[in-house]
Design an enzyme around this catalytic site. Structure first.
Site, mmCIF file in Angstrom:
data_model
loop_
_atom_site.group_PDB
_atom_site.id
_atom_site.type_symbol
_atom_site.label_atom_id
_atom_site.label_comp_id
_atom_site.label_asym_id
_atom_site.label_seq_id
_atom_site.Cartn_x
_atom_site.Cartn_y
_atom_site.Cartn_z
ATOM 1 N N TYR A 445 0.808 -1.237 0.000
ATOM 2 C CA TYR A 445 0.000 0.000 0.000
ATOM 3 C C TYR A 445 0.837 1.281 0.000
ATOM 4 O O TYR A 445 2.033 1.224 0.160
ATOM 5 C CB TYR A 445 -1.096 -0.015 1.055
ATOM 6 C CG TYR A 445 -0.790 -0.081 2.529
ATOM 7 C CD1 TYR A 445 0.463 0.113 3.059
ATOM 8 C CD2 TYR A 445 -1.846 -0.346 3.418
ATOM 9 C CE1 TYR A 445 0.665 0.064 4.431
ATOM 10 C CE2 TYR A 445 -1.642 -0.400 4.792
ATOM 11 C CZ TYR A 445 -0.383 -0.192 5.285
ATOM 12 O OH TYR A 445 -0.191 -0.235 6.627
ATOM 13 N N GLU A 446 0.164 2.378 -0.268
ATOM 14 C CA GLU A 446 0.830 3.690 -0.481
ATOM 15 C C GLU A 446 1.827 3.641 -1.635
ATOM 16 O O GLU A 446 2.882 4.268 -1.590
ATOM 17 C CB GLU A 446 1.537 4.184 0.792
ATOM 18 C CG GLU A 446 0.692 4.229 2.036
ATOM 19 C CD GLU A 446 -0.548 5.094 1.895
ATOM 20 O OE1 GLU A 446 -0.607 5.918 0.988
ATOM 21 O OE2 GLU A 446 -1.468 4.898 2.703
ATOM 22 N N GLY A 447 1.456 2.920 -2.680
ATOM 23 C CA GLY A 447 2.360 2.743 -3.832
ATOM 24 C C GLY A 447 3.183 1.487 -3.617
ATOM 25 O O GLY A 447 3.999 1.435 -2.693
#
Lengths: 601, 601
Positions: A445-447
């Site tokens: 997550y978050e890229g």
């Protein structure tokens, strides 16, 4: 059930002996009076909160998970979570590094960094609820209207309300340009007031029972929006509408339609959010929502690295305790615990290898993340614009490394610590398998970590022709110069200097190939990021060894410093040499990946 | 929910084009008539069973898990599991490679190997129930009395009953010398009849509702047993006592006292077994139980490697399908699917890297495990004693590699395939996170991968002064000699030849250091095993490339062969270079691990 001791001494070492943060703070007006004693006292209390309030809820939170009442759309969090949050608010922890203008305590990010490390060790799923609020606080503070700031910031800072980031939709995660959620201006309402309609997924802390209200920051498209990522706007969409006096109005049409069943972080509600004509107000400029959201995102990426630092530390502590306690087989070099029927497994070299892997990765990450937090403090508060710009540039360079390198290492480390437990590591009650499952999301997550690698190589390194990388290279060169003649530092400085020298040529070579074919950057990026990660960790390990040697040379007999040298030695002997392979595979070229249509048919 | 297509063409390639098993079988009297057509037909049916009966139960089995009724000690397996087992028995699958003297079908191990790969892809948790029976069948066949064989083998072969291995106790897993379960001879009863008392844990398939009876093979100590691992005997302890006519007698005092809550393989009942004066009969000689158990164990270790091969294959298939279907972002080298709002993610080099990692590891493992199965067939049935002995020696050398290297790779591969799914990979319904959780146990049970490394380096390599390693080295040298002049083979042969040359010196160097300090072997073992693993995979990848090139040179335009070459190229360019780092870290020495008492205080 796992135990946890806040690593206060290690934090103090990094802050006060390696980075000397209090000296740096003297140059930052709002922090000029923040001394080591203040920081240590806050973190000691913070550590108690993590270890005594949050940790006991971690295993049960994983077992129980969150539940959704499909009729009321209410989410119940695991037993004890809500009460712990009340204590968090009561203790003023939400306000730690927030702006005093809105009720914050105004402490440096460095303090928050270490406090969050402990919260992540104790209970990542729980820590995500306040963690998301903090990101939203920063986005609103940077881009909100005065009215929005006045309405929302004090309540986010006090912890009375929490917040979320509503980005992802079923068909778009990485590629937000594909986003479909619509925002229709409300005729007659103040500028920027819209009705929002769409579906969001994977919304962490999207619904819960901690607070009366939840402040959703939602990405959506205005009617006149250009296609793609340049047509996305950011809106604040509260669960309950807020009257001008701050009291709660009617229920807004944004609700939780489902909770995901997932691999880990069971205690956090990962919500599918249905937005059905909900009232929202624009944050920042129309169509510039991604830029506003990236304020949250960059903080969040460092925060994700910090989650894996927390998990690495707590997994290490428990594996170390187990390795000293569990007896099994004799040492290959002769019995060590003759009074027992077998030796504790810590006598086995490979058990030590697994433990030291986790320890070296945790301590390297702690140095890097404290350094990034210090850069953020300087970026915000240094009176010299050049220092602010340099700090911003350096933290931008280091962010994808802090996210991807630390979370990949955290995966390796938690898995190694689980392995120390043998079969017991696979069993829920020991807690080790939960650390592994929780750590897994941090790589996604978050890229995803693949996206971080493209961000590093494509935007941060090749995008400015290596200028910011050279800035970091100068720090390395300075250290090499300082310590190049020290015999005791040679084992740390030599490999670092060697990699530092190679890095420029390595980068130029990939950059040159990528000019001809951009897929060359994509083919090399992930391995390139790990090489850069080792350059950064090598730098901090050399600095930690330097600080430890100085203390020893200064007459300290504290075994803490011998421990640091032993761990630095292990890092350079057993982890850093990964670069030998990575530089080879990064150079293997795009063809070997892309000319594979038959293989991937 | 994941899908699965049995990789029959790939199996046929390994069996018929690389290893040419049917030609080898001609020399083995019981298998002389087993031709490629027979094997392929059996595997086609076996693949249907796996894909149509077992796969649909995998995700639900993980969700539901097994439940224990604490009053009756009965275990209920997930919905559909019991019915699937009835179909398995009805289809005669349990008998596939078993001895016709007891009702088996007498097919080669090679057939069983490939059938089990498919079962493991479809549902590892389920496949473990019959898998454990097969190991017990082999231990009883090798060491049981005539009465035991007559009583138990036919019913294990038919699948009417299943079996377990009861080794581990709470305080001992790796170190069976610490075992405490007691066996008291029953006065007046036939020789070897004992009452067994103790507690066992981690007993896979320890209790279930598939069959009327379960045959437990239990390690315990006789009263006059020497201390340590030389005082352990093996007993057969059925859940229901068996009358001489084979009918069931009274319930024996061995029962399930609890089920473990664990990270994965939820569909398999991991039981705590309470043995409370249960009647058992001795298998093999008193105090020689470990040797008898090792018959099971060695088969089981190859079986565990095969579990990870299965998971790697199914994870790969699903990640490949997702990467073709999911659209997100444009290719760095220009849009590829202009008719769509974004490109399928398979255009991204790093997505290909992840997919090819899984593919190369799966196909390498398939070649190795088929080769091991062929060696087992030759060990059992070759008329020439020298060939039997050589085969046994080689399979003993390769077993720890097949277990540890394949399961470590399977972990890397399933995690990479999960990563291809981005956030969806973390969500249960896609099934990818289950593959990861299930794959994790394979690195732990049947001897942790660290133990495999000690077995390889300490016993199999240094233990015979490198003799068996040299045997494998000769195979490598022969291939290098055969293909050394082929320009097209150079990219595969050169790195293999280089590593083959290094291996002797590398081994000698570690062996020499270990003579002075046995901890040197412990410090190097895990990295040494991975180097050896790449030597073995490199050998098989070169042989697969050779077979593919010959087919192409023979005029075949089947893209299957181009695919093999592309995957071989990827393997040598991106995975094999790991050896550069491993040879360096393996040589780093024991000091860096052992002189760490301050660090690990």
């Amino acid at each position: 059930m796992p135990t946890y001791t806040p690593p206060l001494r290690d934090m103090q070492f990094v802050m006060h002996e390696v980075l000397k943060v209090a000296e740096e703070f003297k140059a930052l007006p709002p922090h000029a009076d923040v001394d080591a004693g203040t920081i240590d006292a806050v973190l000691q209390e913070g550590g108690k909160f993590a270890a005594e309030v949050m940790l006991p809820l971690n295993l049960g939170g994983d077992e129980e998970g969150c539940t959704l009442d499909k009729t009321t759309h209410a989410v119940t969090t695991p037993k004890g979570f809500k009460e712990a949050y009340a204590r968090y608010v009561e203790g003023g922890w939400a306000a730690l590094s927030c702006d005093p203008a809105y009720g914050g305590q105004g402490l440096p990010f460095v303090v928050n960094q270490n406090f969050y490390e402990m919260m992540n060790s104790a209970n990542q799923a729980w820590a995500m609820y306040p963690g998301l609020s903090h990101g939203a606080y920063e986005a609103l503070r940077a881009h909100g209207t005065d009215a929005q700031k006045k309405l929302y910031l004090p309540r986010l800072i006090s912890g009375e309300w929490t917040a979320t980031m509503c980005l992802t939709e079923p068909h778009c995660g990485t590629d937000l340009g594909l986003l479909r959620t619509r925002a229709e201006p409300v005729p007659g309402a103040p500028d920027g007031t819209c009705r929002i309609t769409g579906s969001k997924i994977f919304i962490s802390a999207g619904e819960h029972d901690f607070t009366e209200n939840i402040v959703h920051l939602v990405l959506a498209r205005l009617p006149d929006a250009p296609a793609g990522s340049k047509g996305i706007s950011l809106f604040v969409v509260p669960k309950f509408l807020v009257n001008p006096d701050g009291s709660l109005g009617e229920r807004n049409a944004i609700y939780c339609g489902g909770l995901e069943r997932k691999m880990g972080i069971h205690g956090n509600a990962t919500a599918q959010m249905v937005i059905d004509g909900a009232m929202g107000t624009l944050v920042g400029q129309p169509h510039k929502g991604l830029a506003a959201m990236f304020v949250m995102m960059n903080t969040a990426r460092l925060g994700v690295g910090n989650q894996s630092l927390g998990l690495t530390e707590v997994a290490y502590q428990n594996a170390l305790a187990y390795a000293k306690d569990r007896i099994q087989m004799r040492s290959l070099s002769g019995a060590k615990a003759r009074d027992k029927p077998a030796d504790p497994i810590i006598v086995h070299p490979d058990v030590r290898r697994m433990l030291l892997t986790a320890k070296a990765y945790a301590e390297g990450a702690r140095a890097l993340l404290n350094y990034c937090a210090l850069l953020l403090d300087k970026e915000q508060h240094h009176p010299d614009a050049k220092v602010r710009a340099d700090s911003a540039e350096l933290v931008a360079l280091l962010t994808p490394i802090a996210k991807a390198f630390v979370t990949d290492n955290g995966w390796t480390a938690t898995v190694a610590c689980q392995q120390v437990f043998g079969g017991h590591g696979y069993i829920h009650e020991w807690g080790m398998e939960q650390f592994v499952r929780d750590a897994r999301i941090n790589m996604i997550y978050e890229g995803t970590n693949g996206i971080q690698a493209l961000d590093l190589l494509g935007r941060k390194v090749l995008g400015d022709n290596g200028a910011s990388l050279k800035k970091f290279g100068k720090l390395v060169a300075k250290l090499v110069e300082e310590e190049g003649v020290s015999e005791k530092m040679a084992e740390f400085i030599n490999p670092l200097a060697y990699l530092g020298d190679q890095m420029t040529r390595f980068t130029t070579e990939i950059g040159f190939k990528a000019l001809g074919n951009p897929d060359e950057a994509g083919a090399a990026a992930v391995d390139y990021l790990r090489v850069a990660g080792h350059l950064v960790f090598g730098y901090f390990w050399a600095r930690m060894a330097q600080a430890a040697l100085r203390a020893i040379e200064g007459g300290s007999a504290d075994p803490f410093y011998a421990a640091k040298l032993q761990t630095a030695r292990f890092y350079f002997a057993r982890l850093f040499p990964e670069t030998a392979t990575l530089m080879r595979t990064a150079r293997a070229g795009a063809g070997v990946l892309m000319d594979t249509d038959a293989a991937l048919a």
